[in-house]
Scaffold this active site. Sequence first.
Site, short mmCIF file in Angstrom:
data_model
loop_
_atom_site.label_atom_id
_atom_site.label_comp_id
_atom_site.label_asym_id
_atom_site.label_seq_id
_atom_site.Cartn_x
_atom_site.Cartn_y
_atom_site.Cartn_z
N ASP A 160 0.87 -1.18 0.00
CA ASP A 160 0.00 0.00 0.00
C ASP A 160 0.90 1.22 0.00
OD1 ASP A 160 -1.92 -1.92 0.32
OD2 ASP A 160 -2.73 -1.14 2.20
N ASP A 210 -15.54 -4.35 0.32
CA ASP A 210 -15.27 -4.31 1.76
C ASP A 210 -16.59 -4.55 2.49
OD1 ASP A 210 -12.72 -3.61 1.03
OD2 ASP A 210 -12.97 -1.48 1.48
#
Length: 244
Positions: free
Chosen positions: A10, A132
């Site tokens: 990330d 998510d």
Amino acid sequence: MSFIVYPALDIRDGRVVRLLQGDYEKQTTYGDDALPRAQAFAATGARWMHLVDLDAAKAGGYTLAPLLQQIAGTTKLKVQTGGGVRGRDDVARILDAGASRVVIGSLAVRQPEQVLAWLAEFGAEQLTIALDTRQGEDGVWRLPVHGWTETADVTLDELAQRYAQAGMKHLLCTDISRDGMLSGPNIELYAHLAQLLPGVAVQASGGVRDADDIRAAKAAGCGGAVLGKALLEGRLQLDEALSC
């Protein structure tokens, strides 16, 4: 269906970071060596990696094309990447920069008609739908949006099935409660999705701690697992993960 291990990076402000449960105020920084880390993934034997543009996820406009081009140019890694995808041209640009698959996250929940059109245009092998999810008190898996502050009307099962019926091949599903927590992946959730979506490679994301977690995800019917914090902190070695 072959099982794929996705070592993940990330990126925020050019640095390798991890957020705790997606909170930008709860960041751990691991260095500014994204390219060497990706090259090390390849040298260890990884075939794929997962690359996230956290700046773009917040503000829009994918910024990692130069890094993506470097990874594609210096390794044989296939890269699954996303962050900030807001329109069709974003998808095309990321693919042109060297991505093998583009990850579509919040837009897949907010504007499914648009994303369904991209599945048809670009092909199911070039897109990963990322959902998510958080389980409600009623046991139903719901889809938080807008920084996880609101909840979509559609449930995880309903939307995932809609995409599967349209040809989706890759689903990245993160249990928000496990993200960055090193508490183990939600195997029950992934077993449910694998049964619900035959023919879809479900990627376990969030909470993977060790090789046993990878083996459990594989046994549950997943098509892959994303490895973030455990790798960055040395709790799990990539060669061990790849041998599961």
